[in-house]
Design a protein around this motif. Structure first.
Motif, PDB file in Angstrom:
ATOM      1  N   CYS A   8       0.835  -1.205   0.000  1.00 55.12           N
ATOM      2  CA  CYS A   8       0.000   0.000   0.000  1.00 55.12           C
ATOM      3  C   CYS A   8       0.864   1.247   0.000  1.00 55.12           C
ATOM      4  O   CYS A   8       2.089   1.171  -0.005  1.00 55.12           O
ATOM      5  CB  CYS A   8      -0.928  -0.010   1.213  1.00 55.12           C
ATOM      6  N   ARG A  63      -9.187  -6.501  -0.020  1.00 60.06           N
ATOM      7  CA  ARG A  63      -9.367  -6.243  -1.458  1.00 60.06           C
ATOM      8  C   ARG A  63     -10.609  -5.375  -1.708  1.00 60.06           C
ATOM      9  O   ARG A  63     -10.594  -4.508  -2.570  1.00 60.06           O
ATOM     10  CB  ARG A  63      -9.488  -7.549  -2.213  1.00 60.06           C
ATOM     11  N   TRP A  69      -4.882  -0.999  -2.415  1.00 54.93           N
ATOM     12  CA  TRP A  69      -4.023  -1.986  -1.769  1.00 54.93           C
ATOM     13  C   TRP A  69      -3.912  -3.219  -2.659  1.00 54.93           C
ATOM     14  O   TRP A  69      -4.878  -3.657  -3.271  1.00 54.93           O
ATOM     15  CB  TRP A  69      -4.585  -2.401  -0.417  1.00 54.93           C
ATOM     16  N   THR A  70      -2.722  -3.778  -2.728  1.00 53.86           N
ATOM     17  CA  THR A  70      -2.488  -5.031  -3.443  1.00 53.86           C
ATOM     18  C   THR A  70      -2.301  -6.111  -2.390  1.00 53.86           C
ATOM     19  O   THR A  70      -1.480  -5.963  -1.484  1.00 53.86           O
ATOM     20  CB  THR A  70      -1.240  -4.923  -4.335  1.00 53.86           C
ATOM     21  N   HIS A 109       7.994  -3.129  -4.108  1.00 53.22           N
ATOM     22  CA  HIS A 109       7.652  -3.621  -5.451  1.00 53.22           C
ATOM     23  C   HIS A 109       8.530  -4.798  -5.858  1.00 53.22           C
ATOM     24  O   HIS A 109       8.054  -5.744  -6.491  1.00 53.22           O
ATOM     25  CB  HIS A 109       7.746  -2.498  -6.486  1.00 53.22           C
ATOM     26  N   PHE A 112       7.100  -7.752  -4.124  1.00 48.36           N
ATOM     27  CA  PHE A 112       5.874  -8.151  -4.811  1.00 48.36           C
ATOM     28  C   PHE A 112       6.185  -8.994  -6.046  1.00 48.36           C
ATOM     29  O   PHE A 112       5.590 -10.051  -6.253  1.00 48.36           O
ATOM     30  CB  PHE A 112       5.064  -6.912  -5.210  1.00 48.36           C
ATOM     31  N   LYS A 116       5.054 -12.866  -6.525  1.00 48.00           N
ATOM     32  CA  LYS A 116       4.203 -13.239  -7.676  1.00 48.00           C
ATOM     33  C   LYS A 116       4.877 -14.351  -8.487  1.00 48.00           C
ATOM     34  O   LYS A 116       4.222 -15.262  -8.963  1.00 48.00           O
ATOM     35  CB  LYS A 116       3.937 -12.036  -8.576  1.00 48.00           C
TER      36      LYS A 116
END
Length: 120
Positions: A8, A63, A69-70, A109, A112, A116
């Motif tokens: 976030c 969500r 927010w991710t 990032h 993230f 992923k």
């Protein structure tokens, strides 16, 4: 260990202009027994709090209710990460708590992208 990793933009982030929008801060929530426990370094000191019971869909709530927010749901490794170097920021805290071995992930990032990649 089931965990939720949340990316976030905090309101008071120093150096936020250096980081990618939407990925200026990260914190994690872990399932411990019957509760979701949040661990967040939002004020330069870890804040640990029980946020909900594990029967509550916390990831879905984040969500739906928290725009921008991710949210990633992961199964964190059970073995802790013992390394001589760990950054003293929100990313370092999340990696240490969840046992994530990603020495090149130094920003939210980058973390993230690493999560992923291993989640798929």
């Amino acid at each position: 260990m089931k965990a939720i990793v949340v990316f976030c933009d905090p309101d008071d982030a120093r150096w936020q202009w250096l980081l990618k929008p939407g990925f200026r801060h990260v914190f994690c929530v872990i399932a411990q027994g019957d509760y979701w426990i949040s661990i967040d370094s939002r004020v330069a000191q870890p804040v640990i709090e029980v946020v909900a019971g594990t029967d509550f869909d916390l990831a879905g709530h984040y969500r739906r209710e928290m725009r921008g927010w991710t949210v990633l749901e992961i199964d964190a490794p059970r073995s802790p990460w013992r390394a001589p170097y760990c950054t003293a920021n929100c990313v370092g805290l999340v990696k240490a708590i969840l046992g994530i071995r990603a020495p090149l992930a130094q920003s939210p990032h980058q973390l993230f992208k690493h999560l992923k990649r291993i989640a798929t």
